[in-house]
Each structure stands twice: as structure tokens, then as C-alpha cells.
Design a protein around this motif. Structure first.
Motif, PDB file in Angstrom:
ATOM      1  N   ALA A  49      -6.455  -2.640  -3.418  1.00  0.00           N
ATOM      2  CA  ALA A  49      -7.786  -3.107  -3.242  1.00  0.00           C
ATOM      3  C   ALA A  49      -7.517  -4.847  -2.465  1.00  0.00           C
ATOM      4  O   ALA A  49      -8.420  -5.304  -1.745  1.00  0.00           O
ATOM      5  CB  ALA A  49      -8.811  -3.010  -3.945  1.00  0.00           C
ATOM      6  N   THR A 102     -10.020  -2.141   3.466  1.00  0.00           N
ATOM      7  CA  THR A 102     -10.835  -1.184   2.888  1.00  0.00           C
ATOM      8  C   THR A 102      -9.813   0.070   2.707  1.00  0.00           C
ATOM      9  O   THR A 102      -8.816   0.279   3.018  1.00  0.00           O
ATOM     10  CB  THR A 102     -11.964  -0.699   3.901  1.00  0.00           C
ATOM     11  OG1 THR A 102     -12.860   0.305   3.416  1.00  0.00           O
ATOM     12  CG2 THR A 102     -11.359   0.053   5.358  1.00  0.00           C
ATOM     13  N   TRP A 103     -10.303   0.773   1.675  1.00  0.00           N
ATOM     14  CA  TRP A 103      -9.432   2.012   1.282  1.00  0.00           C
ATOM     15  C   TRP A 103     -10.571   2.958   0.788  1.00  0.00           C
ATOM     16  O   TRP A 103     -11.617   2.660   0.652  1.00  0.00           O
ATOM     17  CB  TRP A 103      -8.457   1.712   0.583  1.00  0.00           C
ATOM     18  CG  TRP A 103      -9.015   1.325  -1.169  1.00  0.00           C
ATOM     19  CD1 TRP A 103      -9.549  -0.072  -1.638  1.00  0.00           C
ATOM     20  CD2 TRP A 103      -9.424   2.269  -2.342  1.00  0.00           C
ATOM     21  NE1 TRP A 103      -9.980   0.254  -2.994  1.00  0.00           N
ATOM     22  CE2 TRP A 103      -9.735   1.528  -3.289  1.00  0.00           C
ATOM     23  CE3 TRP A 103      -9.024   3.580  -2.409  1.00  0.00           C
ATOM     24  CZ2 TRP A 103     -10.174   2.045  -4.337  1.00  0.00           C
ATOM     25  CZ3 TRP A 103      -9.351   4.159  -3.705  1.00  0.00           C
ATOM     26  CH2 TRP A 103      -9.787   3.530  -4.448  1.00  0.00           C
ATOM     27  N   CYS A 119       0.741  -1.191   0.051  1.00  0.00           N
ATOM     28  CA  CYS A 119      -0.146   0.041  -0.234  1.00  0.00           C
ATOM     29  C   CYS A 119       0.778   1.240  -0.051  1.00  0.00           C
ATOM     30  O   CYS A 119       0.786   2.133  -0.789  1.00  0.00           O
ATOM     31  CB  CYS A 119      -0.984   0.237   1.179  1.00  0.00           C
ATOM     32  SG  CYS A 119      -2.282  -1.175   1.107  1.00  0.00           S
ATOM     33  N   LEU A 174     -10.539   2.735  -9.314  1.00  0.00           N
ATOM     34  CA  LEU A 174     -10.461   1.517  -9.294  1.00  0.00           C
ATOM     35  C   LEU A 174     -10.652   0.903 -10.693  1.00  0.00           C
ATOM     36  O   LEU A 174     -11.897   1.274 -11.022  1.00  0.00           O
ATOM     37  CB  LEU A 174     -10.736   0.719  -8.430  1.00  0.00           C
ATOM     38  CG  LEU A 174     -10.742  -0.770  -7.949  1.00  0.00           C
ATOM     39  CD1 LEU A 174      -9.235  -0.893  -7.748  1.00  0.00           C
ATOM     40  CD2 LEU A 174     -11.614  -1.337  -6.892  1.00  0.00           C
TER      41      LEU A 174
END
Length: 137
Positions: free
Chosen positions: A107, A112-113, A48, A90
Motif C-alpha cells: 500500500a 492502488t491495489w 510488490c 490491510l
């Protein structure tokens, strides 16, 4: 570059999202997460952090940004803020393209993001939960 480490489990750094700085931040992130007792989150957190900072390097000029890490018993939160108001999307990448998979990778490893517009640009955030714990709906 400005670095702030608060007592407990918070870290904040302003940096230029350039490859040498990203490598350095990866080492810092891994060390902090292990120190905070979140060793199991190191690999997904590095995916991330790397992808969020690479997006800043690729899409934001100047590539100045702020990284914030915070850990609690229930989650690790990673936030990268920059001066752009363009939110990440996304999307399905072209199978022959050499880029465009960063948010898909995030993802895949994050619980969660999301991204929020701020007064100075945007903040893209990721939450990681302990292994075996589902994200809250």
C-alpha cells in the motif's frame, strides 16, 4: 513452471512461490520493466512482487500461483493469482511480530491495489503509475 512473454509489454508465469523462485522472478521483473522503459518502477515493483509471492508461500498450499505483468504508457499492473479464496487484509501489525507488514508495504509503494475472487481462488493486483502521476480516483 510455464513462462509466456507476448509481443509488447505482457509477461505471464506459473510458478511455485518458493524463495528460490521468488529470487528468480525478481530478476526477471526488473529486467522486463527496464526493457519496457519502466526503470523508475523497478524498486516499487520488486517490493510488490516479493510481498505478493511471499504471501502465497506463507498462506497457500500448494504454493502454486500465476504472476502476470503488463505495462502501458500510463501504468504497470502486477497480478498474482492463486487457489486460495482468502483475501488479503490491510491491518496494523503487532509491533513485535516478525511478519504481517507485507500489505502495508504494498500500500505504501503502489498507487492502488486490490483483490478479486475468481472461479479458482483469488487475484491480487497492484498498479504503479509513472513518477509524479497521481492515481485516478
Amino acid at each position: 513452471m510455464t513462462i509466456t512473454v507476448r509481443a509488447g509489454t505482457h509477461y505471464q508465469q506459473r510458478l511455485a512461490a518458493e524463495p528460490a523462485q521468488i529470487r528468480r522472478v525478481r530478476r526477471i521483473t526488473a529486467a522486463l520493466l527496464r526493457y519496457w522503459g519502466w526503470g523508475e518502477a523497478v524498486d516499487p515493483a520488486l517490493v510488490c512482487v516479493t510481498e505478493l509471492l511471499a504471501n502465497v508461500d506463507r498462506h497457500v498450499r500448494p504454493s502454486e500461483c500465476e504472476l502476470r505483468l503488463a505495462a502501458s504508457p500510463s501504468l504497470v499492473r502486477i497480478v498474482v493469482s492463486d487457489g486460495s479464496r482468502t483475501l488479503p487484509v490491510l491491518r496494523e501489525p503487532d509491533p513485535y511480530a516478525e511478519e504481517g507488514r507485507g500489505m502495508l508495504m504494498i500500500a505504501a509503494v503502489a498507487h492502488t491495489w486490490g483483490a478479486d475472487l475468481t472461479s479458482y481462488g483469488k487475484a491480487v493486483w497492484v498498479e504503479l503509475h509513472p513518477a509524479g502521476q497521481e492515481a485516478a480516483a
